[in-house]
Design an enzyme around this catalytic site. Sequence first.
Site, mmCIF file in Angstrom:
data_model
loop_
_atom_site.group_PDB
_atom_site.id
_atom_site.type_symbol
_atom_site.label_atom_id
_atom_site.label_comp_id
_atom_site.label_asym_id
_atom_site.label_seq_id
_atom_site.Cartn_x
_atom_site.Cartn_y
_atom_site.Cartn_z
ATOM 1 N N SER A 165 -5.245 7.214 0.226
ATOM 2 C CA SER A 165 -5.184 7.579 -1.186
ATOM 3 C C SER A 165 -3.759 7.977 -1.591
ATOM 4 O O SER A 165 -3.055 8.655 -0.851
ATOM 5 C CB SER A 165 -6.126 8.753 -1.433
ATOM 6 O OG SER A 165 -6.097 9.121 -2.789
ATOM 7 N N LYS A 218 -11.417 15.726 3.450
ATOM 8 C CA LYS A 218 -10.022 15.474 3.837
ATOM 9 C C LYS A 218 -9.275 16.797 3.958
ATOM 10 O O LYS A 218 -9.150 17.546 2.986
ATOM 11 C CB LYS A 218 -9.333 14.558 2.812
ATOM 12 C CG LYS A 218 -7.915 14.178 3.222
ATOM 13 C CD LYS A 218 -7.346 13.083 2.337
ATOM 14 C CE LYS A 218 -5.917 12.733 2.752
ATOM 15 N NZ LYS A 218 -5.342 11.681 1.906
ATOM 16 N N CYS A 236 -4.630 18.970 -1.169
ATOM 17 C CA CYS A 236 -3.382 18.621 -1.837
ATOM 18 C C CYS A 236 -2.513 19.866 -1.990
ATOM 19 O O CYS A 236 -2.936 20.847 -2.595
ATOM 20 C CB CYS A 236 -3.611 18.004 -3.200
ATOM 21 S SG CYS A 236 -2.070 17.509 -3.970
ATOM 22 N N GLY A 240 -1.726 9.988 9.019
ATOM 23 C CA GLY A 240 -0.492 10.776 9.099
ATOM 24 C C GLY A 240 0.555 9.973 9.853
ATOM 25 O O GLY A 240 0.564 9.963 11.082
ATOM 26 N N ASN A 296 -3.722 15.447 5.591
ATOM 27 C CA ASN A 296 -2.951 15.273 4.372
ATOM 28 C C ASN A 296 -1.490 15.628 4.719
ATOM 29 O O ASN A 296 -1.158 15.813 5.877
ATOM 30 C CB ASN A 296 -3.514 16.178 3.268
ATOM 31 C CG ASN A 296 -3.190 15.659 1.875
ATOM 32 O OD1 ASN A 296 -2.067 15.208 1.629
ATOM 33 N ND2 ASN A 296 -4.137 15.711 0.975
ATOM 34 N N ALA A 313 5.733 15.092 -4.464
ATOM 35 C CA ALA A 313 5.081 16.136 -5.252
ATOM 36 C C ALA A 313 4.594 15.486 -6.541
ATOM 37 O O ALA A 313 4.981 15.867 -7.634
ATOM 38 C CB ALA A 313 6.038 17.283 -5.541
ATOM 39 N N GLY A 364 4.805 10.097 6.580
ATOM 40 C CA GLY A 364 5.644 9.127 7.274
ATOM 41 C C GLY A 364 5.653 9.397 8.766
ATOM 42 O O GLY A 364 5.042 10.362 9.253
ATOM 43 N N LEU A 408 -1.175 14.783 -8.215
ATOM 44 C CA LEU A 408 -2.486 14.245 -8.611
ATOM 45 C C LEU A 408 -2.487 13.573 -9.973
ATOM 46 O O LEU A 408 -3.447 13.717 -10.746
ATOM 47 C CB LEU A 408 -3.553 15.355 -8.586
ATOM 48 C CG LEU A 408 -3.882 15.939 -7.214
ATOM 49 C CD1 LEU A 408 -4.862 17.106 -7.367
ATOM 50 C CD2 LEU A 408 -4.476 14.870 -6.306
ATOM 51 N N ASN A 450 -11.505 8.814 -3.628
ATOM 52 C CA ASN A 450 -10.870 10.082 -3.290
ATOM 53 C C ASN A 450 -10.976 11.036 -4.480
ATOM 54 O O ASN A 450 -10.642 10.671 -5.607
ATOM 55 C CB ASN A 450 -9.403 9.842 -2.909
ATOM 56 C CG ASN A 450 -8.739 11.095 -2.393
ATOM 57 O OD1 ASN A 450 -8.356 11.967 -3.168
ATOM 58 N ND2 ASN A 450 -8.591 11.191 -1.090
#
Lengths: 244, 304
Positions: free
Chosen positions: B21, B166, B131, B244, B193, B70, B218, B73, B100
């Site tokens: 997502s 999640k 998040c 991840g 996340n 950042a 990353g 959402l 999601n």
Amino acid sequence: MRQGIFTVRENRALNARYNLLALEGDSTGFTAPGQFADILVPGFYLRRPFAVCDWEDDFFTLVYECVGNGTRRLKTLGAGTELDVLTGLGNGYTLEGAGESPLLVGGGCGVGSLYGLAKQMLRQGLTPRVILGFPRREEITLLEDYIALGLSPTVTTADGSFGVRGLVTDAMDIPHSSVYACGPEPMLRAVALMSPAGGQLSFDARMGCGFGACMGCTRQTVNGPRRVCKDGPVFRKEEILWED
Amino acid sequence: MGRLNVSLCGVELENPVIPASGTFGYGYEFAELYDINCLGTFSFKGTTRSPRFGNPAPRIAEGCDGMLNAVGLQNPGVDAVIRQELPKLSQVFRKPVMANVSGFSLDEYAEVCEKLDREAQVGWLEVNISCPNVHGGGMSFGTDPVLAGEVTRTVKAVTKKPVIMKLSPNVTDIAAIARSCEEAGADGISLINTLMGMRIDLRKRRPVLANTTGGLSGPAVFPVALRMVWQVYETVNIPIVGLGGVSSAEDVVEMMLAGATAVEVGAANLIDPLASKKIIDELPLVLDRYGINNIKDIIGGAHG
């Protein structure tokens, strides 16, 4: 959007501030001036976006400034270096609404993306008026290239060392049917407010992907949130909401 | 049934590769480049009750072998997702899709999940309680086992679809959060996340991100993600979706050996838009290289 491997043909300083990069490879992904390329610079994770300046089927050029570690690394890459590049990104400028007497206003690096637009206008039988603005004489970029197209740009320098002393807006008392601008955001705003005509503005943004997936470069517009990379980087003047 | 096939909470996947997502939009940008029906599924952009613009710019920064975001959402809100995005999505993707969901209150989670529950193409609800970019809501649900359990129960009460919780890695005891979700009825766990981080612009002497902090993703986070998948696998009996920093077919195999049933690919999609397809194409070769017949046989295989 196209992904490809490109080879550095030329990577040189144009002056004290700006550089020219010429890359060889399938450049047919570009369909409009004002689109951009997203370059994977060795040693960095995120790609770096740069507006295309000029292109043919098998190469393209761009003008860039070293502003951080990524672009400083880019500067060190010699001829023959292979790079992973996404091409043909973004919408680019359109000649729709240009009218009989379009005015092109470029500031700093922004003179690069307008060069491709000037070429396209000339091909379509339009002769644009051009204003190119820089801080000082030593940073004047692509002037000879615009002249070689047969155009007669007005140059402004903030310190008065060449051409009109002041900012691009100090040279905008030219009648025009439309305005196209690329440069720092305060310049875009000043140009948009000063010109009574309709026009198109090309924006810079810090991007994640460059092709519309991450929502990293969104800006608010009169039509709601828009991605600079995918819905732009060129927006119609009327769409922009200026932040105070 | 192919050698890449896995079953995730009772729904069959042709392969375990799932774009994560926030890195895949609603699929259209990628469908311009390749047929995204080659994916196991994908998890679409995090959805909230109301439209959200997200955080001010800049929202993105370079990490070290990774990136910070950042975004906050940004999404058009659940009603617009159902009315506009899902019909378009169904034009380019014909498999069950993972929805999601994010929220700032139990009510919001319930309302969004109830609406998405009615959508035939939604195969799973992936409930983001992690998040790190939203002030006051998202973070606290995911860092407290009791609250994480409450969100799980709330969502389970309004849907018959599998619920995958999640999790945030920004906690001291990931296993406790996962256990609490399982006890509250979660059908699966996805993790991790992003890890909270920041960068400072040396010229401006100010944070690069307008939000000051952002989420790191990353390759830099892969070992952290792998360790957490490992720990959660030792704790729960429900399927785990590992993510991840996954960037290659070998990373997928490594995640599955740690305990993942399926694997999400995130930031890699943003760097190479073909990343997920390339990983799927390479998986059979990597299975051959390590003498694996069927990928589902290796789930949790590194545990003694």
